[in-house]
Design an enzyme around this catalytic site. Structure first.
Site, PDB file in Angstrom:
ATOM      1  N   GLU A   1      35.868  -1.085  18.623  1.00  0.00           N
ATOM      2  CA  GLU A   1      36.326  -0.240  18.415  1.00  0.00           C
ATOM      3  C   GLU A   1      35.538   0.252  20.088  1.00  0.00           C
ATOM      4  O   GLU A   1      34.048   0.783  20.177  1.00  0.00           O
ATOM      5  CB  GLU A   1      35.342   0.999  17.271  1.00  0.00           C
ATOM      6  CG  GLU A   1      35.563   1.947  17.329  1.00  0.00           C
ATOM      7  CD  GLU A   1      34.508   3.080  16.673  1.00  0.00           C
ATOM      8  OE1 GLU A   1      35.247   4.389  16.509  1.00  0.00           O
ATOM      9  OE2 GLU A   1      33.117   2.920  16.631  1.00  0.00           O
TER      10      GLU A   1
ATOM     11  N   ASP B   1      31.666  -1.754  15.357  1.00  0.00           N
ATOM     12  CA  ASP B   1      31.921  -0.606  15.766  1.00  0.00           C
ATOM     13  C   ASP B   1      30.810   0.002  17.279  1.00  0.00           C
ATOM     14  O   ASP B   1      29.860  -0.985  17.133  1.00  0.00           O
ATOM     15  CB  ASP B   1      30.902  -0.259  14.346  1.00  0.00           C
ATOM     16  CG  ASP B   1      30.491   1.149  14.397  1.00  0.00           C
ATOM     17  OD1 ASP B   1      31.576   2.322  14.143  1.00  0.00           O
ATOM     18  OD2 ASP B   1      29.089   2.535  14.321  1.00  0.00           O
TER      19      ASP B   1
END
Length: 549
Positions: free
Chosen positions: A297, A253
């Site tokens: 990401e 993330d």
């Protein structure tokens, strides 16, 4: 949509007059997993071309990392014990469903201990979320997935923690053991500027006691300090724990923000610091599993961010996804005054491969941060068109849970993370932690299983066509000029096969010449709405055709 309106929308999009908010924060930023713009990373991109002074990871066999992946929000997926909350045993019970659909791997949204519904603010990196079951339940799920040749990657949220993490609570003491696990400053510190704001305008420095701490996403999500070697060691140790347990990899993330814009003003190149860390992390993971699958990401609007292809095996291709959804809405494949949508994607993928030839693109329609496909499109036919495209591209397709049954949902986030609709009456392990406000009229899977024309059967067939084609599974992408702004065309080329894909973005019938497809075999059409005659392809509204040669 009327053709005139579609044309006007396309023009406005190209001019930058209109924007869409599928990937931008909405509502409470403390309940978001977001990837905002980062101007410092962009301006430093050229510095990444120089040979780095740090060790680079040695990626393993990329072919065994290929497949169709499925993103699961455990809380919403399947409830095994009747408490209304999805759990690990529920996922285990539905593995046969996923195998039948054609899934090769699953990505679990955060499963670490957390005190929020979404889990993107971790309170213990070494523990599973007690709402989802025990560590033994999790191990059993991993074992059963592997028996079915389904890989499992877990969301690893390591840019920041919860403000209730024991590390952060201790760090609030000036002499706390974990003080340097976070970035604390005083008003006199050169890194501090009370006017610092995130790209969406929120405050980044948060007052606590006699100092300020950095939290890019919110005060409830303080950023970890990766200039501290102890933090790096702790995070690597936690990753190794899950790999040793049997996890196949991680979805990482907020990968661009480990060294953030305003957090580390003294750092010469935030991009280089980020890339160095991710290589260090990957090398540590490879000590446990040489074939670990790492998915990053890295999200900055429609920018390619090709530099991040090197440390990761896969990076989500937000650049193409955002452009695709705009093109679908505008019913035009023109990306700019000089580029078609297919040409744009070819450029993006070439940049990725130039950065690292051992790279698998991450292609998708939407994810947990974006309005669902059915809520962005104007009809189910358009929603199927999105699937026709992203499930036939080069890379690993990622299906957000529920897209295969046409689930709907628009922000706030809870509305795009509603329970999976297994049955109409809620009797099929359906969760009820959140109501079904967006999906009251969505046909349940149990109903769609009995309807050969349903969205479920459409996805299942399309996935099967992909998996049974060498070209569609791993062939290279090549843009084709179809001679029409209404049509997107490309080929997928492997050693033994070529497949031509042609998609009609409009609500009217189109006819195009494709000499390369002459004599080919039709692999797939949208509900019989595509025809090949000689070198002429005819497509109905929003239809697609796949031709093998």
């Amino acid at each position: 949509m009327k053709k005139a309106a579609a044309f006007l929308l396309s023009v406005l999009l190209i001019a930058g007059i209109l924007t869409f908010t599928g990937c931008t924060p909405g509502g409470d930023s403390s309940q978001q997993d977001t990837q905002p713009p980062s101007s410092a990373d962009s301006s430093a991109a050229s510095e990444a071309n120089a040979k780095p002074a740090y060790a680079l990871r040695n990626k393993g066999d990329m072919e065994q990392k290929r497949g169709v992946y499925y993103e699961i929000f455990v809380r919403s997926f399947a409830d095994s014990d009747g408490d209304g909350t999805g759990d690990f045993n529920g996922v285990t019970a539905k593995l046969d469903y996923l195998k039948e659909l054609g899934v090769d791997g699953i990505w679990l949204m955060p499963i670490n201990e957390s005190d929020s519904y979404h889990g993107y603010d971790v309170t213990d990196y070494y523990a599973v979320n007690s709402d989802y079951g025990t560590e033994d339940d999790f191990k059993k799920m991993l074992e059963e997935a592997h028996k079915r040749d389904i890989k499992v990657i877990m969301d690893f949220v390591i840019n920041h923690t919860s403000n209730n993490h024991p590390w952060f609570r201790d760090s609030k003491k000036a002499d706390g053991k974990y003080r340097d696990y976070y970035t604390w400053v005083t008003e006199d510190d050169p890194d501090f500027d009370s006017s610092d704001r995130s790209p969406w305008g929120s405050q980044e420095w948060h007052k606590s006691g006699g100092g300020y701490f950095f939290g890019m996403f919110s005060s409830g999500m303080p950023d970890l300090n990766y200039s501290n070697e102890e933090v790096r060691s702790e995070v690597k140790a936690a990753a190794k724990k899950w790999l040793e347990l049997g996890v196949d990899g991680f979805r990482l993330d907020a990968a661009m923000h480990i060294f953030g814009d305003n957090e580390n003003k003294h750092i010469k190149s935030q991009l280089e610091e980020n890339l160095e860390w991710w290589n260090e992390f990957a090398i540590a993971c490879e000590e446990v599993n040489p074939d670990v699958y790492l998915v990053g990401e890295a999200w900055q609007g429609s920018e390619t961010l090709a530099e991040y292809a090197q440390p990761f095996d896969t990076k989500f291709d937000f650049a193409f996804e955002e452009t695709l959804m705009q093109a679908i809405k505008s019913e035009s494949t023109i990306h700019s005054t000089s580029k078609s949508l297919a040409g744009f994607l070819e450029d993006v993928q070439n940049q990725h491969y130039e950065a690292d030839s051992k790279y698998i693109d991450g292609v998708f329609g939407t994810n947990h941060d974006q309005n669902r496909i059915m809520s962005q499109t104007f009809s189910e036919e358009q929603a199927r068109l999105v699937a026709n495209i992203y499930l036939t591209l080069d890379g690993n397709p990622y299906i957000y849970y529920g897209e295969e049954i046409g689930m709907q949902g628009e922000k706030p986030d809870e509305r795009i993370r509603e329970p999976f609709k297994w049955t109409a009456d809620g009797s099929g392990m359906d969760t009820d932690w959140e109501d079904m406000l967006s999906n009251e009229t969505t046909p349940a899977l149990s109903e769609q299983l009995e309807d050969e024309g349903s969205m479920y059967h459409y996805y299942k067939k399309l996935i099967s066509v992909r998996k049974n084609s060498e070209a569609l599974s791993k062939g290279k992408f090549k843009a084709i000029d179809a001679g029409s702004d209404d049509v997107m065309a490309y080929s997928r080329v492997s050693d033994s096969q070529t497949v031509y894909a042609v998609h009609n973005f409009t609500d009217e019938k189109v006819t195009v010449k494709l000499p390369e497809a002459k004599g080919g075999k039709v692999l797939f059409t949208s509900s019989g709405k595509g025809e090949l005659s000689g070198d002429t392809i005819t497509l109905g509204a929003y239809a697609s055709i796949l031709v093998e040669k």
